[in-house]
Motif scaffolding. Structure first.
Motif, short mmCIF file in Angstrom:
data_model
loop_
_atom_site.label_atom_id
_atom_site.label_comp_id
_atom_site.label_asym_id
_atom_site.label_seq_id
_atom_site.Cartn_x
_atom_site.Cartn_y
_atom_site.Cartn_z
N GLU A 191 49.47 37.02 41.10
CA GLU A 191 50.05 37.22 39.77
C GLU A 191 49.60 38.55 39.18
OE1 GLU A 191 49.90 34.49 35.91
OE2 GLU A 191 50.20 33.39 37.77
N THR A 192 48.30 38.83 39.34
CA THR A 192 47.79 40.09 38.82
C THR A 192 48.46 41.28 39.49
OG1 THR A 192 45.70 38.96 38.62
CG2 THR A 192 45.67 41.31 38.30
N ILE A 193 48.61 41.19 40.81
CA ILE A 193 49.21 42.32 41.53
C ILE A 193 50.66 42.50 41.09
CG2 ILE A 193 49.93 43.08 43.80
CD1 ILE A 193 47.42 41.75 44.88
N LEU A 194 51.38 41.40 40.93
CA LEU A 194 52.78 41.53 40.52
C LEU A 194 52.88 42.10 39.12
CD1 LEU A 194 54.44 38.35 41.96
CD2 LEU A 194 54.55 40.66 42.77
N LYS A 195 51.95 41.67 38.23
CA LYS A 195 51.96 42.22 36.88
C LYS A 195 51.70 43.71 36.92
CE LYS A 195 50.57 38.41 33.93
NZ LYS A 195 49.46 37.89 33.12
N ILE A 196 50.78 44.12 37.80
CA ILE A 196 50.48 45.56 37.89
C ILE A 196 51.71 46.32 38.35
CG2 ILE A 196 49.18 47.22 39.25
CD1 ILE A 196 46.81 45.33 39.06
N LEU A 247 46.26 50.13 31.22
CA LEU A 247 46.57 48.69 31.25
C LEU A 247 46.42 48.14 32.66
CD1 LEU A 247 49.55 48.43 28.78
CD2 LEU A 247 47.22 47.68 28.49
N ILE A 248 46.82 48.96 33.65
CA ILE A 248 46.65 48.52 35.04
C ILE A 248 45.16 48.34 35.36
CG2 ILE A 248 46.84 49.32 37.42
CD1 ILE A 248 49.56 50.41 36.73
N LEU A 249 44.34 49.31 34.87
CA LEU A 249 42.90 49.22 35.11
C LEU A 249 42.33 47.95 34.49
CD1 LEU A 249 40.72 50.94 36.39
CD2 LEU A 249 40.21 51.85 34.15
N VAL A 250 42.77 47.64 33.26
CA VAL A 250 42.28 46.44 32.59
C VAL A 250 42.63 45.19 33.40
CG1 VAL A 250 42.62 45.00 30.56
CG2 VAL A 250 42.24 47.42 30.30
N ALA A 278 43.12 45.06 36.58
CA ALA A 278 42.50 45.05 37.91
C ALA A 278 41.02 44.74 37.84
CB ALA A 278 42.72 46.40 38.59
N ILE A 279 40.42 44.80 36.65
CA ILE A 279 38.96 44.64 36.57
C ILE A 279 38.47 43.28 37.10
CG2 ILE A 279 37.23 44.20 34.79
CD1 ILE A 279 37.66 46.91 33.78
N PRO A 280 39.14 42.15 36.81
CA PRO A 280 38.65 40.89 37.40
C PRO A 280 38.61 40.92 38.92
CG PRO A 280 40.25 40.44 35.70
CD PRO A 280 40.22 41.91 35.87
N ILE A 281 39.66 41.54 39.53
CA ILE A 281 39.69 41.61 40.99
C ILE A 281 38.54 42.47 41.50
CG2 ILE A 281 41.04 42.40 42.96
CD1 ILE A 281 43.49 41.55 41.59
N ILE A 282 38.31 43.60 40.82
CA ILE A 282 37.21 44.48 41.24
C ILE A 282 35.87 43.74 41.15
CG2 ILE A 282 35.99 46.61 40.68
CD1 ILE A 282 38.64 47.73 39.69
N GLY A 283 35.72 42.96 40.06
CA GLY A 283 34.50 42.18 39.91
C GLY A 283 34.29 41.20 41.05
N VAL A 284 35.37 40.52 41.44
CA VAL A 284 35.26 39.56 42.55
C VAL A 284 34.87 40.27 43.83
CG1 VAL A 284 36.58 37.99 43.99
CG2 VAL A 284 36.85 37.92 41.53
N ILE A 285 35.49 41.45 44.07
CA ILE A 285 35.17 42.20 45.29
C ILE A 285 33.69 42.58 45.30
CG2 ILE A 285 35.53 44.40 46.46
CD1 ILE A 285 38.42 44.24 45.68
N ILE A 286 33.21 43.08 44.16
CA ILE A 286 31.80 43.52 44.14
C ILE A 286 30.86 42.33 44.34
CG2 ILE A 286 30.04 44.49 42.62
CD1 ILE A 286 32.16 46.41 41.63
#
Lengths: 129, 67
Positions: free
Chosen positions: A69-74, A107-110, A112-120
């Motif tokens: 969903e996040t990727i599609l929103k982006i 807005l894209i960065l905002v 994407a931040i949850p995904i980046i957090g999960v990756i880290i």
């Protein structure tokens, strides 16, 4: 052959806007805007079938739907921001266009931040202690 | 796609007619009327384009899973 329809539409709109631009530039701009909307609307209808297939694949692979969903929103934000920026740039307002692009990026960065957090977090778990 | 081409021709027709009316009114010496005609024509077309852009944004929201 839908590409022929789209190219024809674009050519007709270009010629008409060239004719009208001498008399009334604002009407020419609206014609260009309408053409852009028409083509994008057509493409959105096409891309929805692709996205349905992607969703089905993600469900079969048991991927968490939040990520898809996040990727599609982006992707959606990117399309809308690009459209607005191009139209605004065409009308001669490059400053507003660059602000629209900046807003899209932030807005894209905002999103994407949850995904980046999960990756880290995952990487930190992988690291040997 | 048919509707879109029709809309483009509609807008072109409105623009040409408005431009003719503008010229005629200017020749008659009624500049303020001429400007009003241009403004009203512009608002009519803007309304058409705005409804169309609303369609586009609804469609994008539907496709890209915005809630």
């Amino acid at each position: 052959m839908e590409i022929i329809e789209i190219v024809g539409l674009g050519l007709i709109a270009t010629v008409i806007s060239l004719i009208i631009k001498d008399q009334k530039p604002q009407f020419a701009f609206l014609i260009i805007l309408l053409t852009g909307i028409a083509i994008l609307l057509f493409l959105v209808g096409k891309i929805s079938s692709v996205i349905l297939v992607l969703e089905k694949l993600a469900m079969q692979a048991n991927i968490d739907m939040v990520y898809l969903e996040t990727i599609l929103k982006i992707i959606g934000i990117a399309y809308i921001a690009e459209f607005g920026a191009q139209i605004t740039k065409d009308a001669g307002q490059a400053a507003i266009a660059s602000k629209i692009e900046l807003a899209g990026k932030i807005l894209i960065l905002v999103m994407a931040i949850p995904i980046i957090g999960v990756i880290i977090e995952t990487i930190i778990q992988l690291l040997p202690k | 796609m048919k509707l879109d081409v029709n809309m483009i021709f509609q807008i072109a027709g409105i623009a040409i007619i408005v431009s003719m009316i503008h010229t005629v009114l200017k020749q008659m010496g009624k500049e303020d009327f001429a400007h009003w005609v241009t403004l009203i024509g512009f608002i009519v077309i803007l309304y058409m384009v705005a409804t169309f852009i609303n369609d586009l944004f609804q469609e994008i929201q539907r496709v890209f899973l915005f809630h």
